[in-house]
Design a protein around this motif. Structure first.
Motif, PDB file in Angstrom:
ATOM      1  N   GLN A  88       0.866  -1.167  -0.181  1.00  0.00           N
ATOM      2  CA  GLN A  88       0.169  -0.303   0.021  1.00  0.00           C
ATOM      3  C   GLN A  88       0.638   1.203   0.081  1.00  0.00           C
ATOM      4  O   GLN A  88       1.180   2.467  -1.133  1.00  0.00           O
ATOM      5  N   GLY A  92       0.266  -0.042  -4.107  1.00  0.00           N
ATOM      6  CA  GLY A  92      -0.042  -0.948  -5.024  1.00  0.00           C
ATOM      7  C   GLY A  92      -1.386  -1.058  -3.492  1.00  0.00           C
ATOM      8  O   GLY A  92      -2.004  -0.057  -3.284  1.00  0.00           O
ATOM      9  N   LYS A  93      -2.583  -1.547  -4.688  1.00  0.00           N
ATOM     10  CA  LYS A  93      -3.334  -2.134  -4.039  1.00  0.00           C
ATOM     11  C   LYS A  93      -3.761  -3.606  -4.007  1.00  0.00           C
ATOM     12  O   LYS A  93      -3.323  -4.936  -4.515  1.00  0.00           O
ATOM     13  N   THR A  95      -6.570  -6.647  -2.234  1.00  0.00           N
ATOM     14  CA  THR A  95      -7.970  -6.610  -2.159  1.00  0.00           C
ATOM     15  C   THR A  95      -7.970  -8.367  -1.135  1.00  0.00           C
ATOM     16  O   THR A  95      -6.838  -8.692  -1.360  1.00  0.00           O
ATOM     17  N   PRO A 101     -12.123  -4.872  -0.090  1.00  0.00           N
ATOM     18  CA  PRO A 101     -10.925  -4.315   0.562  1.00  0.00           C
ATOM     19  C   PRO A 101     -10.038  -5.364   1.678  1.00  0.00           C
ATOM     20  O   PRO A 101     -11.290  -5.995   2.209  1.00  0.00           O
ATOM     21  N   ALA A 111      -3.029  -8.794  -3.935  1.00  0.00           N
ATOM     22  CA  ALA A 111      -1.956  -7.645  -4.200  1.00  0.00           C
ATOM     23  C   ALA A 111      -1.016  -7.123  -5.630  1.00  0.00           C
ATOM     24  O   ALA A 111      -0.695  -8.108  -5.757  1.00  0.00           O
ATOM     25  N   GLY A 114      -1.644  -2.551  -8.795  1.00  0.00           N
ATOM     26  CA  GLY A 114      -3.111  -1.729  -9.188  1.00  0.00           C
ATOM     27  C   GLY A 114      -3.638  -1.758 -10.401  1.00  0.00           C
ATOM     28  O   GLY A 114      -4.996  -1.371 -10.703  1.00  0.00           O
ATOM     29  N   HIS A 117      -5.107  -4.833 -11.636  1.00  0.00           N
ATOM     30  CA  HIS A 117      -5.256  -6.289 -10.679  1.00  0.00           C
ATOM     31  C   HIS A 117      -7.174  -6.641 -11.040  1.00  0.00           C
ATOM     32  O   HIS A 117      -7.080  -8.210 -10.502  1.00  0.00           O
ATOM     33  N   SER A 118      -7.349  -6.308 -11.109  1.00  0.00           N
ATOM     34  CA  SER A 118      -9.100  -6.952 -12.296  1.00  0.00           C
ATOM     35  C   SER A 118      -8.615  -7.540 -12.671  1.00  0.00           C
ATOM     36  O   SER A 118      -9.344  -8.594 -12.709  1.00  0.00           O
TER      37      SER A 118
END
Length: 135
Positions: A88, A92-93, A95, A101, A111, A114, A117-118
């Motif tokens: 973070q 980065g992202k 979830t 979250p 992780a 970003g 990610h999807s």
């Protein structure tokens, strides 16, 4: 987040084809199957998939830009909390494997940098790698 007094950041891979993806080798049979399903689906789509043996090391690799992503369907907070903070802080992202979250009780972790990610979540959700398989 810093490494040797220099600020670190996630890499800029924008899709699975450009991404080195990390995952673990979980000890629980109920989490091995979802991991292997994901690896099987990701292998032809990703640049490569690697296992380094430690959630903390793999999360640090994402934070330092050495890998685009790390996922695992069954982790404990003591395996992931410090590394999640690194990712973070490095931009980065993080979830769960359904895109919710991350929180301290999250066991199924994704992780990434970003940017892709999807794309990774689309694959893990399609093969039902969102946590441990039922008994």
């Amino acid at each position: 987040a810093f490494l040797n007094e220099k600020k670190i950041s996630v890499n800029d891979a924008s899709n699975l084809q450009e991404s080195v993806i990390l995952t673990g080798s979980p000890p629980n049979p109920r989490s091995i199957a979802p991991t292997l399903r994901s690896i099987n689906e990701l292998m032809p789509k990703a640049r490569t998939i690697r296992m380094l043996g430690s959630a903390a090391i793999m999360l640090a690799a994402v934070a330092a830009g050495r890998s685009a992503a790390y996922f695992e369907p069954d982790l404990n907070a003591w395996d992931s909390a410090a590394g999640v903070l690194l990712v973070q802080e490095a931009g980065g992202k993080v979830t769960d494997l359904e895109g919710n979250p991350w929180k301290l009780t999250t066991r199924a972790l994704c992780a990434t940098n970003g940017k892709m990610h999807s794309d990774l979540l689309d694959v893990t959700m399609a093969v039902k790698c969102t946590g441990m398989d039922p008994p």
